[in-house]
Structure formats: structure tokens, C-alpha cells
Design an enzyme around this catalytic site. Structure first.
Site, short mmCIF file in Angstrom:
data_model
loop_
_atom_site.label_atom_id
_atom_site.label_comp_id
_atom_site.label_asym_id
_atom_site.label_seq_id
_atom_site.Cartn_x
_atom_site.Cartn_y
_atom_site.Cartn_z
N ASP A 93 0.86 -1.18 0.00
CA ASP A 93 0.00 0.00 0.00
C ASP A 93 0.89 1.23 0.00
OD1 ASP A 93 -2.09 1.73 0.13
OD2 ASP A 93 -2.85 1.05 2.07
N ALA A 94 1.10 1.81 -1.18
CA ALA A 94 2.01 2.94 -1.35
C ALA A 94 1.32 4.16 -1.94
CB ALA A 94 3.19 2.53 -2.23
N LYS A 95 0.25 3.93 -2.71
CA LYS A 95 -0.52 5.01 -3.33
C LYS A 95 0.36 5.98 -4.11
CE LYS A 95 -4.25 4.73 0.10
NZ LYS A 95 -3.63 3.78 1.06
N ARG A 96 1.28 5.42 -4.88
CA ARG A 96 2.20 6.24 -5.66
C ARG A 96 1.47 6.87 -6.85
NH1 ARG A 96 6.01 6.55 -1.79
NH2 ARG A 96 7.36 4.72 -1.64
N THR A 120 -0.72 -0.27 -4.61
CA THR A 120 -1.79 0.72 -4.78
C THR A 120 -1.22 1.98 -5.41
OG1 THR A 120 -1.49 1.59 -2.54
CG2 THR A 120 -3.12 -0.16 -2.84
#
Length: 275
Positions: A93-96, A120
Site C-alpha cells: 500500500d504505497a498510493k504512488r 496501490t
């Protein structure tokens, strides 16, 4: 084996839609570890060991490690998860979200450094910010679509006047992910459990994509309504619970309590699917 194959296999083998999110906060650790960031690995590994047969995925949130200079502990944890639960996929879960050349480095970090099966991402910068991740054959990428935070309305609920039917932004993201962006079948969507009616709407545009659904548990999502909405179309379902499992107890029995909480959540989701 691709991420999607792993997800389907783990869902069947463990009879579970549950994802345990690994968001370690040292201030909430049991007394013997409390406040000690050097114990992040020990805490998370104990949670993994206690729940590995109850989940269809694990989701470490990179910020909770990076904030404590604990990236080395995350690497160690990834290796531990591979060893004790090789059949369970790991979603970083990094939401880059960045331009292509920078996205290449983020993709390398996720898939080569950490060995994640999926990541993510924010789709806000468009398809060329997503493509570097899709170059990794068999890996998954979950695009933020309709998130559970209240501020999600600021952008995601706005209508796009220049497109036919004036869809909401989140509907447009779902349509792109199901269609032209999903060139190799690697995409999924992040959709919050706090808005089941909008999960249904997402499923109209993306019936077959895997959905990663946070918000059941501490954020107050309705499990029955969430599962009912997410099952429309038959795409895979991942329902995340983090705090409700991780911090089920702040005593020495934290791992056993986490297992009990995960068992209860898995059963709730199974009951919801049968309702």
C-alpha cells in the site's frame, strides 16, 4: 503465478475475502514493545503468523515503516511472509502517482526491492504514470477510485462535463481501469466500504476487476451491504481490516487476539456472502 491467480487461490484455500492491513504504530504496541520502533518487524511478523491461514492477502502500508526508518524491517517482513504464507499475495500500500521516469523507480521499489505482488496507485496523473508498473508481468496495480475518507468527495464525486453522460470522476476511473488501461489484465480498484451504493456503481463500470475495499471495521463500513455490492459482476473481492485486527489487544496476548478478531471478521464476511 500472477497476482490474480494467487488471489483467487488464496481466497479459495483460506475461504476468505479478508485482507489484514499491516499499519504498525509503535505507540499502540503491547507494553513490552510499546514505543519501540525497532520492534515493528517482531510485532507484524507475529500478526502474520497468527492470521496467515485466515486471509486472502496481506497489505503492508509503507508509510508506517518509512516514518520510523524501518524500511529494512519491511524487507525482512516481506521475506517472512513469503516463507510462512507463500500462497498469500502481498499488496504494498504505497498510493504512488508520478511521471513515468519517477514511476519506473517506484515500480522497481515495489516489485524488485520489496517483492510485492501488487501495489496501490493514484491514477490522477494519467495512464503514463501507471504503465511502468504494468511492465512487470503478472503483477497487480490497484487504482484509487472511490475512497472511504470524507474528503474523497472533493474530487471523486465531481462530474466530468466534457464526457458523454457527465460521469463522476470515480466512474470514469472505473471505466478506464476495466477497459483501455487494463491492457494485460493487471488492474484493480480501491473502493471504500463506507459507500456500498457507490460500490454498486463501480461494479456497473468494472464488473470483473478485483476490488480492494478498506473501511470495514474501524471506519464503520457495513459488511453485509459491502459484500452484496462487491459481488455484482463476479470480480474478486479483498476486504481490508487493519486496526481492528492489529490492536484487538494491547496485552501480551495481542497475536492470539488478532487471530480471534480475524476469525470473527472472516466469518462475518462469509455470512454476508451467504445472506
Amino acid at each position: 503465478m500472477t497476482f490474480l491467480d494467487m488471489l483467487r487461490n488464496a481466497t479459495a484455500q483460506n475461504q476468505s475475502m479478508l485482507c489484514v492491513g499491516l499499519d504498525p504504530e509503535p505507540s499502540r504496541f503491547p507494553a513490552a514493545m510499546r514505543g519501540d520502533a525497532s520492534k515493528i518487524y517482531d510485532f507484524c511478523a507475529a500478526i502474520v503468523d497468527a492470521t496467515a491461514d485466515l486471509v486472502n492477502s496481506f497489505k503492508p502500508q509503507i508509510a508506517y515503516f518509512a516514518a520510523h526508518r524501518a524500511e529494512d524491517q519491511l524487507e525482512k517482513l516481506m521475506a517472512h511472509m513469503r516463507a510462512v504464507a507463500p500462497h498469500v499475495p502481498i499488496i504494498l500500500d504505497a498510493k504512488r502517482g508520478d511521471i513515468g521516469s519517477t514511476a519506473e523507480q517506484y515500480a522497481k521499489e515495489a516489485f524488485e526491492r520489496y517483492g510485492a505482488d501488487a501495489v496501490t496507485l493514484s491514477p490522477f496523473m494519467g495512464f503514463d504514470s501507471i504503465t511502468p508498473y504494468l511492465q512487470y508481468e503478472g503483477k497487480g496495480a490497484f487504482l484509487l477510485c472511490r475512497t472511504s475518507n470524507p474528503g474523497g468527495d472533493d474530487l471523486q464525486a465531481q462530474r466530468l462535463a466534457d464526457l458523454p453522460g457527465q460521469p463522476h470522476l470515480f466512474e470514469h476511473v472505473a471505466r478506464l481501469a476495466q477497459g483501455p488501461w487494463n491492457t494485460n489484465g493487471q488492474l484493480g480498484l480501491v473502493v471504500g466500504a463506507t459507500r456500498p451504493q457507490e460500490i454498486e456503481r463501480v461494479r456497473e463500470f468494472a464488473p470483473s476487476l478485483p476490488l480492494l475495499i478498506p473501511g470495514v471495521g474501524a471506519q464503520g463500513g457495513d459488511a453485509v451491504a459491502t459484500v452484496k455490492a462487491a459481488r455484482i459482476g463476479g470480480g474478486p473481492i479483498i476486504i481490508n481490516s487493519s486496526r481492528a485486527v492489529l490492536y484487538a489487544s494491547q496485552g501480551d496476548d495481542f497475536a492470539a487476539a488478532a487471530r480471534t478478531a480475524a476469525q470473527a471478521t472472516r466469518q462475518t464476511l462469509q455470512d454476508a456472502a451467504a445472506a
